[in-house]
Design a protein around this motif. Sequence first.
Motif, PDB file in Angstrom:
ATOM      1  N   CYS A  17       1.106   2.835  -3.660  1.00 55.33           N
ATOM      2  CA  CYS A  17       0.692   2.472  -4.121  1.00 55.33           C
ATOM      3  C   CYS A  17       1.968   0.897  -4.105  1.00 55.33           C
ATOM      4  O   CYS A  17       3.287   0.616  -4.024  1.00 55.33           O
ATOM      5  CB  CYS A  17       1.750   2.670  -5.908  1.00 55.33           C
ATOM      6  SG  CYS A  17       0.811   1.232  -7.222  1.00 55.33           S
ATOM      7  N   CYS A  21       1.510  -5.759  -6.078  1.00 58.07           N
ATOM      8  CA  CYS A  21       0.268  -6.428  -6.279  1.00 58.07           C
ATOM      9  C   CYS A  21      -0.038  -4.662  -7.475  1.00 58.07           C
ATOM     10  O   CYS A  21      -1.259  -5.005  -8.484  1.00 58.07           O
ATOM     11  CB  CYS A  21      -0.852  -7.064  -5.640  1.00 58.07           C
ATOM     12  SG  CYS A  21      -1.546  -5.471  -4.712  1.00 58.07           S
ATOM     13  N   GLY A  22       0.300  -3.512  -7.224  1.00 63.60           N
ATOM     14  CA  GLY A  22      -0.405  -2.335  -7.993  1.00 63.60           C
ATOM     15  C   GLY A  22      -1.389  -2.155  -7.614  1.00 63.60           C
ATOM     16  O   GLY A  22      -1.500  -0.513  -7.559  1.00 63.60           O
ATOM     17  N   ARG A  23      -1.879  -1.845  -6.314  1.00 71.27           N
ATOM     18  CA  ARG A  23      -2.903  -1.402  -6.305  1.00 71.27           C
ATOM     19  C   ARG A  23      -2.666  -0.046  -4.573  1.00 71.27           C
ATOM     20  O   ARG A  23      -1.351  -0.083  -4.265  1.00 71.27           O
ATOM     21  CB  ARG A  23      -3.948  -2.702  -4.856  1.00 71.27           C
ATOM     22  CG  ARG A  23      -4.544  -3.570  -6.018  1.00 71.27           C
ATOM     23  CD  ARG A  23      -5.545  -4.231  -4.659  1.00 71.27           C
ATOM     24  NE  ARG A  23      -4.611  -4.919  -3.811  1.00 71.27           N
ATOM     25  CZ  ARG A  23      -4.787  -6.031  -2.651  1.00 71.27           C
ATOM     26  NH1 ARG A  23      -6.504  -5.928  -2.850  1.00 71.27           N
ATOM     27  NH2 ARG A  23      -4.337  -6.712  -2.108  1.00 71.27           N
ATOM     28  N   ALA A  46      -4.917  -1.586 -11.424  1.00 72.15           N
ATOM     29  CA  ALA A  46      -3.917  -2.260 -10.684  1.00 72.15           C
ATOM     30  C   ALA A  46      -2.403  -2.727 -12.069  1.00 72.15           C
ATOM     31  O   ALA A  46      -1.122  -2.314 -12.013  1.00 72.15           O
ATOM     32  CB  ALA A  46      -3.682  -3.493  -9.372  1.00 72.15           C
ATOM     33  N   GLU A  47      -2.943  -3.354 -12.839  1.00 74.14           N
ATOM     34  CA  GLU A  47      -2.201  -4.631 -13.796  1.00 74.14           C
ATOM     35  C   GLU A  47      -1.060  -3.192 -14.642  1.00 74.14           C
ATOM     36  O   GLU A  47      -0.395  -2.680 -14.779  1.00 74.14           O
ATOM     37  CB  GLU A  47      -2.859  -5.166 -14.500  1.00 74.14           C
ATOM     38  CG  GLU A  47      -3.137  -6.572 -13.784  1.00 74.14           C
ATOM     39  CD  GLU A  47      -4.024  -7.662 -15.143  1.00 74.14           C
ATOM     40  OE1 GLU A  47      -4.010  -7.214 -16.085  1.00 74.14           O
ATOM     41  OE2 GLU A  47      -4.630  -8.137 -14.314  1.00 74.14           O
ATOM     42  N   ARG A  49      -1.205  -0.072 -13.832  1.00 80.38           N
ATOM     43  CA  ARG A  49      -0.035   0.741 -12.874  1.00 80.38           C
ATOM     44  C   ARG A  49       1.241  -0.202 -12.933  1.00 80.38           C
ATOM     45  O   ARG A  49       2.576   0.340 -13.331  1.00 80.38           O
ATOM     46  CB  ARG A  49      -0.581   0.531 -11.500  1.00 80.38           C
ATOM     47  CG  ARG A  49      -0.896   1.808 -10.673  1.00 80.38           C
ATOM     48  CD  ARG A  49      -1.465   1.969  -9.252  1.00 80.38           C
ATOM     49  NE  ARG A  49      -3.002   2.783  -9.974  1.00 80.38           N
ATOM     50  CZ  ARG A  49      -4.099   2.183  -9.126  1.00 80.38           C
ATOM     51  NH1 ARG A  49      -3.468   0.741  -8.968  1.00 80.38           N
ATOM     52  NH2 ARG A  49      -4.921   2.644  -9.123  1.00 80.38           N
ATOM     53  N   LEU A  50       1.169  -1.363 -12.514  1.00 80.23           N
ATOM     54  CA  LEU A  50       2.517  -2.208 -12.572  1.00 80.23           C
ATOM     55  C   LEU A  50       3.355  -2.149 -13.732  1.00 80.23           C
ATOM     56  O   LEU A  50       4.635  -2.749 -14.217  1.00 80.23           O
ATOM     57  CB  LEU A  50       1.758  -3.836 -11.674  1.00 80.23           C
ATOM     58  CG  LEU A  50       1.852  -4.100 -10.785  1.00 80.23           C
ATOM     59  CD1 LEU A  50       1.323  -5.484 -10.644  1.00 80.23           C
ATOM     60  CD2 LEU A  50       2.930  -3.532 -10.052  1.00 80.23           C
ATOM     61  N   ARG A  53       5.051   1.083 -14.214  1.00 79.67           N
ATOM     62  CA  ARG A  53       6.318   1.300 -13.630  1.00 79.67           C
ATOM     63  C   ARG A  53       7.528   0.178 -14.299  1.00 79.67           C
ATOM     64  O   ARG A  53       8.753   0.743 -13.955  1.00 79.67           O
ATOM     65  CB  ARG A  53       6.119  -0.056 -12.041  1.00 79.67           C
ATOM     66  CG  ARG A  53       6.694   0.152 -11.442  1.00 79.67           C
ATOM     67  CD  ARG A  53       6.984  -0.807 -10.088  1.00 79.67           C
ATOM     68  NE  ARG A  53       5.546   0.181  -9.031  1.00 79.67           N
ATOM     69  CZ  ARG A  53       5.362   1.174  -8.098  1.00 79.67           C
ATOM     70  NH1 ARG A  53       7.757   1.231  -8.470  1.00 79.67           N
ATOM     71  NH2 ARG A  53       5.041   1.603  -7.650  1.00 79.67           N
ATOM     72  N   GLN A  54       6.968  -0.917 -14.153  1.00 80.56           N
ATOM     73  CA  GLN A  54       8.424  -1.825 -15.186  1.00 80.56           C
ATOM     74  C   GLN A  54       8.801  -1.091 -16.638  1.00 80.56           C
ATOM     75  O   GLN A  54       9.852  -1.277 -17.052  1.00 80.56           O
ATOM     76  CB  GLN A  54       7.625  -3.349 -15.927  1.00 80.56           C
ATOM     77  CG  GLN A  54       8.823  -4.295 -16.280  1.00 80.56           C
ATOM     78  CD  GLN A  54       7.673  -5.425 -16.194  1.00 80.56           C
ATOM     79  OE1 GLN A  54       6.777  -5.633 -16.336  1.00 80.56           O
ATOM     80  NE2 GLN A  54       9.059  -6.635 -16.440  1.00 80.56           N
TER      81      GLN A  54
END
Length: 66
Positions: A17, A21-23, A46-47, A49-50, A53-54
């Motif tokens: 990943c 960009c999260g893709r 993707a958003e 995922r980000l 993660r944050q």
Amino acid sequence: MIMSPCVRNCCLDQQDCCLGCGRLLSEILQWQQLTDKQREHLMAEAEQRLALRQATATHPVAAPSE
């Protein structure tokens, strides 16, 4: 046409990943073949995922006690 969400901060984690960009790597490679609707869906994932993660970076999961 929806432009690539690439932010030129390409670095893949253990799950392939992109940290920028999260893709996923497979999604990055398929980008040119996707329809706009597929790209919109992929960008939403993707958003998420980000954001996840944050959230886990600022609130790490506690390790199980032994």
